[in-house]
Design an enzyme around this catalytic site. Sequence first.
Site, PDB file in Angstrom:
ATOM      1  CG  ASP A  41     -76.140  40.637  22.157  1.00 55.90           C
ATOM      2  OD1 ASP A  41     -76.969  41.439  22.625  1.00 55.90           O
ATOM      3  OD2 ASP A  41     -75.085  40.343  22.751  1.00 55.90           O
ATOM      4  CG  ASP A  63     -84.794  53.352  25.490  1.00 58.56           C
ATOM      5  OD1 ASP A  63     -85.292  53.155  26.623  1.00 58.56           O
ATOM      6  OD2 ASP A  63     -83.832  54.121  25.304  1.00 58.56           O
ATOM      7  CB  VAL A  64     -89.156  50.242  28.377  1.00 58.03           C
ATOM      8  CG1 VAL A  64     -89.256  48.859  27.760  1.00 58.03           C
ATOM      9  CG2 VAL A  64     -88.054  50.309  29.430  1.00 58.03           C
ATOM     10  CG  ASN A  90     -89.102  40.988  33.060  1.00 56.68           C
ATOM     11  OD1 ASN A  90     -89.139  40.572  34.225  1.00 56.68           O
ATOM     12  ND2 ASN A  90     -88.000  40.909  32.316  1.00 56.68           N
ATOM     13  CE1 TYR A 156     -84.058  46.090  40.472  1.00 56.42           C
ATOM     14  CE2 TYR A 156     -84.645  45.529  42.722  1.00 56.42           C
ATOM     15  CZ  TYR A 156     -84.580  45.198  41.389  1.00 56.42           C
ATOM     16  OH  TYR A 156     -85.053  43.968  40.965  1.00 56.42           O
ATOM     17  CE  LYS A 160     -87.640  46.023  39.791  1.00 60.45           C
ATOM     18  NZ  LYS A 160     -88.227  45.475  38.542  1.00 60.45           N
TER      19      LYS A 160
END
Length: 262
Positions: A41, A63-64, A90, A156, A160
């Site tokens: 969406d 789906d990465v 990204n 996370y 990163k």
Amino acid sequence: MSILSGKNAVITGGETGIGLGIAEALSAAGAKVLIGGILDDKGRDAVAKIKGKGGTVDFVKVDVRDGDQVDALVQAGVDRFGRLDIMVNNAGVFDGFASCLDTSESLWDKVIDINLKGTFFGCQAALRRLVPQGSGRIINTSSVGGLRGAADGASYTASKFAIVGLTRQIACTYAENGITINAICPGVIQTEIRANSTRILGEDAPKMAGVGADPDGYKRLVPARRKGTPSEVGDLAVFLASDHAAYINGQAIAIDGGWTAT
């Protein structure tokens, strides 16, 4: 002539937030853009928004975490536009500041797989096309949480930091092939990453700590005393994707209102 006229770009996670800001900026600068994302969406909304401004854009659900899907996305960009010039990795999710003890194995796996493995797959798929042609730009989205240990949660932060390391290794390996690869490290940016991450992570989503607790707390960290915007991150991506940045390679560039300067 626009700075990216004649260039073709693929961006993962380009349907919302920072990714959408980058996709809009690349399009406004003249690039044709293929967005790959998991949220159908949001993807349709992004396409309508960019086309409404005269851009050439399309959306493919991806789906990465699946390398074959990422490779197919990049090939779709080549099939639609003729070649690949710019790859932006990204796609990512947030861990709600979950500490090491509060991070389940399942949450760890999902965050690492989406943020890090997805970036790796994107780099790999792009390099398969860029190395033979001897040119191209790869831009990875890391974070201030990839430069500082106290900015985010355990999974996370790990993902990163690893994106920065991956970026630098690839930059050193493929610079002689006419390819540059850099990491953008956003600070506090106005997005819906918490809500989108909760949706994507499903039952593994942690409580997104910090929501509503102190909405102005970031001002103690950020000298600019405001949140950045996705369009400002997009402007940096456009520069890195352009010929003006041809000698910038292997860098992790903070865009954070001065946070990392303190």
